[in-house]
Design a protein around this motif. Sequence first.
Motif, PDB file in Angstrom:
ATOM      1  N   GLU A   1      -7.241  -2.812  -1.452  1.00  0.00           N
ATOM      2  CA  GLU A   1      -6.770  -1.438  -1.609  1.00  0.00           C
ATOM      3  C   GLU A   1      -6.102  -1.276  -2.959  1.00  0.00           C
ATOM      4  O   GLU A   1      -5.361  -2.138  -3.415  1.00  0.00           O
ATOM      5  CB  GLU A   1      -5.764  -1.093  -0.492  1.00  0.00           C
TER       6      GLU A   1
ATOM      7  N   SER B   1       0.852  -1.186   0.000  1.00  0.00           N
ATOM      8  CA  SER B   1       0.000   0.000   0.000  1.00  0.00           C
ATOM      9  C   SER B   1       0.887   1.235   0.000  1.00  0.00           C
ATOM     10  O   SER B   1       1.947   1.257   0.629  1.00  0.00           O
ATOM     11  CB  SER B   1      -0.891  -0.011   1.251  1.00  0.00           C
TER      12      SER B   1
ATOM     13  N   SER C   1      -3.749   1.632  -4.794  1.00  0.00           N
ATOM     14  CA  SER C   1      -3.057   2.887  -4.492  1.00  0.00           C
ATOM     15  C   SER C   1      -1.997   3.176  -5.549  1.00  0.00           C
ATOM     16  O   SER C   1      -1.569   2.295  -6.288  1.00  0.00           O
ATOM     17  CB  SER C   1      -2.428   2.828  -3.091  1.00  0.00           C
TER      18      SER C   1
ATOM     19  N   PHE D   1      -9.543   2.326  -0.430  1.00  0.00           N
ATOM     20  CA  PHE D   1      -9.567   1.036   0.248  1.00  0.00           C
ATOM     21  C   PHE D   1     -10.990   0.678   0.660  1.00  0.00           C
ATOM     22  O   PHE D   1     -11.869   1.545   0.789  1.00  0.00           O
ATOM     23  CB  PHE D   1      -8.650   1.040   1.484  1.00  0.00           C
TER      24      PHE D   1
ATOM     25  N   GLY E   1      -4.100  -1.642   6.807  1.00  0.00           N
ATOM     26  CA  GLY E   1      -4.495  -2.777   5.985  1.00  0.00           C
ATOM     27  C   GLY E   1      -3.680  -3.999   6.325  1.00  0.00           C
ATOM     28  O   GLY E   1      -2.587  -3.895   6.900  1.00  0.00           O
TER      29      GLY E   1
END
Lengths: 215, 652
Positions: free
Chosen positions: B458, B27, B460, B476, B122
């Motif tokens: 998620e 992430s 990103s 997310f 996460g």
Amino acid sequence: MILLLLACVDARRPLTFPIRYAELPSATLVVPGGTLQVDAATLQISDLHLQTEPSASTAFWGFPWASSAVAHPGHEFAGSVRGELIGEWDLDLLAPTELGVVDAYEGSIATGSVLLDEAQWVVRGTYTTASGSWPVDLQLTVDGVVTNIPLDLELNADTPPAELVLHLDLAQALSFSSWQDTDADGSITVQDGPFLNTMNFGLTSTSSWVLEETP
Amino acid sequence: MLWFSVAFAQTLPSEEVVVEAKDPPASAAERELDATRVVATPGRSTDDLLRATRGLHQSQHSGHGKAFQYFLRGFDAVHGADLSISAEGVPLNEVSNVHGHGYLDLHFIPRQLVTGASLRPGVFRASVGDFGVAGSGELSLGLANPGLQLQIGGGTDLSGRFTMAWRPADRGPGTFAMVDAEAGHGVGPSRKWEQVRAAVGIDGQIGNTAVRTFALAYRGRFDSPGVLRESDVDKGTRRFYDAYDNAGDGVSARALAGFRLEHRRNDWSLDSTAWAGWRSLELRQNFTGFYVNAEQGDAVVQTHEALSAGARLVIGWTPADWIAVRGGVDGRFDHADQTEAGIDTTGKVWDPRIDTRIDQSSMGAWVSVPLRPRPWFDLEAGLRTQVFLMDLDRRIDAGLGTGPAKASAPVLAPRARLRLFADSPVTVLLAYGRGFRSPEARGVEQGRAPVSKSDGTELSVLVRPDDHVDLRAGAFGTWISNEIVFDHAAARFLTTGATRRLGAYVGATVHPVAWLEVDLDVTASDGRYRATQELIPYAPRLLAVLGLTTEALVTGPVVWTAGTRTWWLGPRPLPGGFASHTQFVTDVTVSARVRSWTVDLDIDNVFASRWRDGEFFYASDFVGTDSPSALPARHFTAGSPFVARLGFGFRG
């Protein structure tokens, strides 16, 4: 912008509005087997609450609607009480009584409740049937909570209710008794038959009470 | 600010930098703190370091010494139930602590002993075990600088602190001995605390094997100001930093010892840790006064005594440049005796509610395969399996009755990540992971126990337009099919239905000059019960954090390290449809070193704002009236006031 919109959280706002007890519409009541001419009727009532939902039948901490925070201030639930007027009142059931101002929060109200904290209840008058008349002198102490009095109300701080009105349907409260002078003493009192229990049941019965917003 | 007054400053290379190979990020919100950033992170305790986790808010509602309450990405992780934190491979969350499952109290770790932290919102790695639901973190322990180090200081909150540490000049950060003692009165009544910590560690090298062992010991005592009814402050009957009588206090003690071997040889690596610990916690608290029990009051005392031991083994094999295999096994065993009882205003027990013996164990195994078939494309797929076993004897339990119970709970957790264009200015990251939390032992009944499971994903993007700027953005989501919470009052697991948390973040890390880092992060989360669309209470919806950090800035003979953390927290939903206030706080820390001497200044709440750390809506009665109000009322715990702490140190 989307992130900033998420920062908005609608929060309930406080509001206040008056509540009064509305007198009996008539001093002559239709009760089982005849009529009751009420000469005097008084009742002590205590704290009034307005809830968002019907109360559970089993108490959580004594009061089923009450919030708590026993273990941790993050574990509690806020409870279902959204409106409240704390106090004690000696009601003359034949006359209106201004009870005070309810403190409340915005949101839906589904029910109300009235606390009867060792409440003294007196009904005096004359019971008349086709076969005769009997003086009535009913006095008893009632201890309990009248829960789940229906009230469909959406509280909004911008448009608070003008007034809430509490009614006691005395005829309904007295309708569970057999109305007989079982001890043949010439008058009807709580010593006659099951009066003690049936009056207690009648007064704490949801169907005996009405809460409504002034139209 | 100090750093603006040194326009022609130069930077020094770090005195000692230990660079370890880190896992590729899953992430863009993941964060690594090195020793300099640890020093430059404002705050008094090791717990405060977790504030550096992007999207995390933490609150302290019971004094200086109790575990914080954590909120991350739409989760109210209470005292650590959804946040898995370890140090040197040792899991730090306490299973089935009487005050909260996953209780995460880092006060036992001296702040000066933390040399780095990996903070990960996460849960996307197979190596993360129990309590990995909203996020995870790993702390590195050691003493960054060699030699003798002495520090003494005090603060405007009538506090004092003394630290003595030593690391042999010819040994690594893992060899150290230190003691750390602090005490204070605090601002306002019922805020006193005393804490003593001791730590010792030895590291060394045997062939290709790095060996280290360490031990930590801690004892703390603290008063808790508890909550105040806002109406009492509005009426002037209480001041903002007041407390009600007998609001609470606590005694916390912990000892932990670990032994770690790290072996690397050719394409193989092995990392093993064995650990054992002892824990004692006693808490007294009263958040409702006399509301429930008009005679004795609502105060409760909780005690928790635990012995824990565990081990983990991680094996890595890299047969080729484009593939590796990593796997591990881990397990822990916890024995705990815990009680809870109602106490009166003199502290005498009048209502025993819980007396339980708990034996809880967990065993996990995981495997993960990182692949990099192309330079611009790498992915990792993993799977963790875990089984929890619980054996308890309820000698007293007001909620569940008495008697023994045995239960088990298995869980299977797939996790994966994908990274595209790792070496280019724009990197895309996609990750999925199932997180889980073991059942709280005290709530289990005979047979199968419920495991809380979450499915999170998620997407990103990391953008690096040049060497000075990192931009990141991500979205997310976490879905829980049936949220399981343990109701402490009813001593039951409650299922509150399906929930989902959707959120997004944007952030930037900029180095306008070599010695300054500016880090901005804005995280928004929308957590709701899926059936009713009601907001999940307490979880922050918008958190914005601005951090400024200097890195070994030199002006003349002075080497500066400094950091600020300014955060803005939007209104949080509270139970029953209420909402908290917005909070805005700035903390600062500055450290100046001239040869062997150091001066440290920490300032909490620079602008002296009267902010509310926690806000709660419920009924209470702190007076003891005959007919207490049942209408929920706003209560708050006062946030840290303006406090300046000054420390003088010697490093020889």
